[in-house]
Scaffold this active site. Sequence first.
Site, PDB file in Angstrom:
ATOM      1  N   GLU A 109      58.678 132.907  81.766  1.00 43.93           N
ATOM      2  CA  GLU A 109      57.303 132.885  81.281  1.00 43.93           C
ATOM      3  C   GLU A 109      57.027 133.809  80.152  1.00 43.93           C
ATOM      4  OE1 GLU A 109      55.154 132.955  85.939  1.00 43.93           O
ATOM      5  OE2 GLU A 109      56.007 135.089  84.902  1.00 43.93           O
ATOM      6  N   LYS A 127      42.535 140.612  90.591  1.00 46.04           N
ATOM      7  CA  LYS A 127      43.618 141.181  89.569  1.00 46.04           C
ATOM      8  C   LYS A 127      43.177 141.760  88.507  1.00 46.04           C
ATOM      9  CE  LYS A 127      46.712 137.706  91.565  1.00 46.04           C
ATOM     10  NZ  LYS A 127      47.548 136.452  91.158  1.00 46.04           N
TER      11      LYS A 127
END
EC number: 5.3.1.6
Length: 232
Positions: A109, A127
């Site tokens: 990533e 989040k």
Amino acid sequence: MDKAQQDALKKAAGIEAAKLIENGMIAGLGTGSTVKFLVDELGRRVQEEGLQFTGVTTSRRTQAQAESYGIKIVDIDDVDHIDVTIDGADEVDKNFNGIKGGGAALLWEKIVATNSDKIVWIVDESKVVDTIGKFPLPVEVIPFGAGHVIKKFEAKGYKPVLRLDAEGKEVRTDENNYVVDLHLEKIEHPFELAEDLINTVGVVEHGLFLNMVDKVIVGDPNGPRVLTNGNK
Ligand code: 5RP
């Protein structure tokens, strides 16, 4: 928020983000349950609308899902740039500092992210936090000597836990490394911590993604909203 509500918000963020992908683009595709909704929507657009784009994936899991829809996936070294990468995140604060790696894909990533012109994260509203660190910070570690790395982390008060799967075996990343999760609760100085982690021999990469993301699409009960990073 229960899981069904959270999934609905993740799905809404994924569908909204899929609108960013246009014909001819090279798109980075992240990893995780939110990205799964994104890839479902991109697959629908490929099959129903004839969308044509090339993808670079951050995990073998995402590659398999994308290819199942007929999305063209190439190796990162076969493209000279990536127009935009859309990925999930585990936490993000108001300074656009985030934690990633809950799905053990942090290394690929970060490689895909650092080679992308634009980075977009898709998250549900739970989040977005004031201070990152409640979510355990993933660190990818070479298996050889991992026990010593863990002892060094313990001595520094980082509260490391080697990530195990449901059978009690070490989780392996796509590069066959281990993941050590640091239970820090609050990360007040993320840049200093990032520096310390990356300078520890045996650490391959950590899940602090600091001021890297350009936009965050937040799944919110009132509809997806976009946070734009003005400091990049
Ligand atoms: C994988 C990741 C994921 O993007 C992150 O864990 C968010 O996952 P999810 O969308 O399933 O909540 O960093 O390594």
